[in-house]
Design a protein around this motif. Sequence first.
Motif, PDB file in Angstrom:
ATOM      1  N   PHE A   6     -11.879   6.293 -15.526  1.00  0.00           N
ATOM      2  CA  PHE A   6     -10.598   6.695 -14.938  1.00  0.00           C
ATOM      3  C   PHE A   6     -10.219   8.071 -15.451  1.00  0.00           C
ATOM      4  O   PHE A   6     -10.238   8.315 -16.665  1.00  0.00           O
ATOM      5  CB  PHE A   6      -9.517   5.670 -15.320  1.00  0.00           C
ATOM      6  N   HIS A   7      -9.887   8.964 -14.528  1.00  0.00           N
ATOM      7  CA  HIS A   7      -9.339  10.259 -14.950  1.00  0.00           C
ATOM      8  C   HIS A   7      -7.974  10.457 -14.318  1.00  0.00           C
ATOM      9  O   HIS A   7      -7.815  10.347 -13.092  1.00  0.00           O
ATOM     10  CB  HIS A   7     -10.245  11.433 -14.586  1.00  0.00           C
ATOM     11  N   ASP A  34      -1.366   2.393  -0.004  1.00  0.00           N
ATOM     12  CA  ASP A  34      -0.449   2.709  -1.097  1.00  0.00           C
ATOM     13  C   ASP A  34      -1.079   2.317  -2.423  1.00  0.00           C
ATOM     14  O   ASP A  34      -1.618   1.210  -2.561  1.00  0.00           O
ATOM     15  CB  ASP A  34       0.856   1.937  -0.873  1.00  0.00           C
ATOM     16  N   ILE A  35      -0.998   3.190  -3.418  1.00  0.00           N
ATOM     17  CA  ILE A  35      -1.540   2.849  -4.734  1.00  0.00           C
ATOM     18  C   ILE A  35      -0.756   1.734  -5.411  1.00  0.00           C
ATOM     19  O   ILE A  35      -1.207   1.180  -6.416  1.00  0.00           O
ATOM     20  CB  ILE A  35      -1.615   4.080  -5.664  1.00  0.00           C
ATOM     21  N   GLN A  36       0.395   1.354  -4.868  1.00  0.00           N
ATOM     22  CA  GLN A  36       1.139   0.213  -5.403  1.00  0.00           C
ATOM     23  C   GLN A  36       0.654  -1.123  -4.833  1.00  0.00           C
ATOM     24  O   GLN A  36       1.107  -2.179  -5.279  1.00  0.00           O
ATOM     25  CB  GLN A  36       2.625   0.369  -5.102  1.00  0.00           C
ATOM     26  N   ASP A  37      -0.272  -1.070  -3.879  1.00  0.00           N
ATOM     27  CA  ASP A  37      -0.827  -2.270  -3.260  1.00  0.00           C
ATOM     28  C   ASP A  37      -1.957  -2.786  -4.153  1.00  0.00           C
ATOM     29  O   ASP A  37      -3.097  -2.337  -4.076  1.00  0.00           O
ATOM     30  CB  ASP A  37      -1.347  -1.925  -1.863  1.00  0.00           C
ATOM     31  N   ALA A  38      -1.648  -3.746  -5.009  1.00  0.00           N
ATOM     32  CA  ALA A  38      -2.595  -4.185  -6.039  1.00  0.00           C
ATOM     33  C   ALA A  38      -3.869  -4.785  -5.446  1.00  0.00           C
ATOM     34  O   ALA A  38      -4.969  -4.556  -5.978  1.00  0.00           O
ATOM     35  CB  ALA A  38      -1.915  -5.205  -6.956  1.00  0.00           C
ATOM     36  N   GLU A  39      -3.755  -5.537  -4.364  1.00  0.00           N
ATOM     37  CA  GLU A  39      -4.945  -6.151  -3.769  1.00  0.00           C
ATOM     38  C   GLU A  39      -5.879  -5.092  -3.199  1.00  0.00           C
ATOM     39  O   GLU A  39      -7.098  -5.139  -3.406  1.00  0.00           O
ATOM     40  CB  GLU A  39      -4.522  -7.130  -2.670  1.00  0.00           C
ATOM     41  N   LEU A  40      -5.327  -4.131  -2.470  1.00  0.00           N
ATOM     42  CA  LEU A  40      -6.129  -3.044  -1.922  1.00  0.00           C
ATOM     43  C   LEU A  40      -6.784  -2.242  -3.030  1.00  0.00           C
ATOM     44  O   LEU A  40      -7.990  -1.939  -2.993  1.00  0.00           O
ATOM     45  CB  LEU A  40      -5.249  -2.136  -1.055  1.00  0.00           C
ATOM     46  N   VAL A  41      -5.997  -1.869  -4.030  1.00  0.00           N
ATOM     47  CA  VAL A  41      -6.505  -1.062  -5.139  1.00  0.00           C
ATOM     48  C   VAL A  41      -7.619  -1.790  -5.881  1.00  0.00           C
ATOM     49  O   VAL A  41      -8.658  -1.204  -6.211  1.00  0.00           O
ATOM     50  CB  VAL A  41      -5.349  -0.690  -6.097  1.00  0.00           C
ATOM     51  N   LEU A  81      -3.133   1.093 -10.793  1.00  0.00           N
ATOM     52  CA  LEU A  81      -4.477   1.669 -10.858  1.00  0.00           C
ATOM     53  C   LEU A  81      -5.164   1.406 -12.194  1.00  0.00           C
ATOM     54  O   LEU A  81      -6.340   1.022 -12.242  1.00  0.00           O
ATOM     55  CB  LEU A  81      -4.405   3.176 -10.601  1.00  0.00           C
ATOM     56  N   ILE A  82      -4.436   1.604 -13.293  1.00  0.00           N
ATOM     57  CA  ILE A  82      -5.092   1.422 -14.595  1.00  0.00           C
ATOM     58  C   ILE A  82      -5.359  -0.042 -14.900  1.00  0.00           C
ATOM     59  O   ILE A  82      -6.317  -0.373 -15.608  1.00  0.00           O
ATOM     60  CB  ILE A  82      -4.306   2.101 -15.746  1.00  0.00           C
TER      61      ILE A  82
END
Length: 332
Positions: A116-117, A58-65, A105-106
Amino acid sequence: MSRLLVTGGAGFIGSNFVHYVLANTDHTVTVLDKLTYAGNRASLAGLPEDRFELVVGDIQDAELVDGLVASHDAVVHYAAESHNDNSLNDPRPFLDTNIIGTYVLIEAARKHNTRFHHISTDEVYGDLELDDPNKFTSETPYNPSSPYSSTKAGSDLLVRAWVRSFGLQATISNCSNNYGPYQHVEKFIPRQITNVLRGERPKLYGTGENVRDWIHANDHSSAVLTILEKGVIGETYLIGADGEKNNKDVVEMILEGLGQPRDAYDHVNDRPGHDLRYAIDSSRLRNELGWEPQFSNFEAGLADTIAWYRENEAWWAPEKDATEAKYKSQGQ
């Protein structure tokens, strides 16, 4: 930028971009996708294992991202909840993915100074009158009309603010309506094509006068790659292929392309707040960055798309019955 992280790369437009990049460049690609109903592993089948990896998350998973962004040269952010009908029935997932997911993400891209695009939509600009001679430009004021388009507008503004406040190395593109391979059967063009292939009548919202500016997903992919390589940081580029057609004409072209009478379709209840017309002025992208679409003829692109769905029933059939049952429950 040889290592690309593509969010939402198992979805329609994202998977087309992944295929395009791997076929036309030497880049490696990691896809981060939650694999919701709109993400499909089969859309990424057959890609070279030495240059491609799928990470389910999930893009909301800050650690993974954070870990993924740190190990890549650029992020191309396609991941989004994107179906207008769904946003009208349940807006909350659109806030979670489109706003919070983009924020996560940002923040990671800012931390690691990663290119970043951000992929957005022409729907953030609202709609145009059918007889309006103007088209959307990057200067057009935002005027979103649905939970989907308003959350995409919000994510655009987050990216712009992070560029100005934190020096985020980002560009944005707003694209018109895409069509082509790997598009979920809930969407307008594949729904009509697959209905006809199953011997069922296509469904047309209202009178079908609503106009969309259609672009083949391959052309969207080539434009994004051009912006990633040549775009000016902080700038917004509009992507379009001068493909304005109203929905009635598109349905009739699909029927004709599949050997059916042009009037063999049914009218269904119109969508609440259904935007009248979208039209993109992509002259900046063409003049400043030298991009041109391959499928400048919509009829040729539609024929290519019809052929893909005819040849790939195993890809779309598993989702078809559930999709039509949902539409039927909504009177559509």
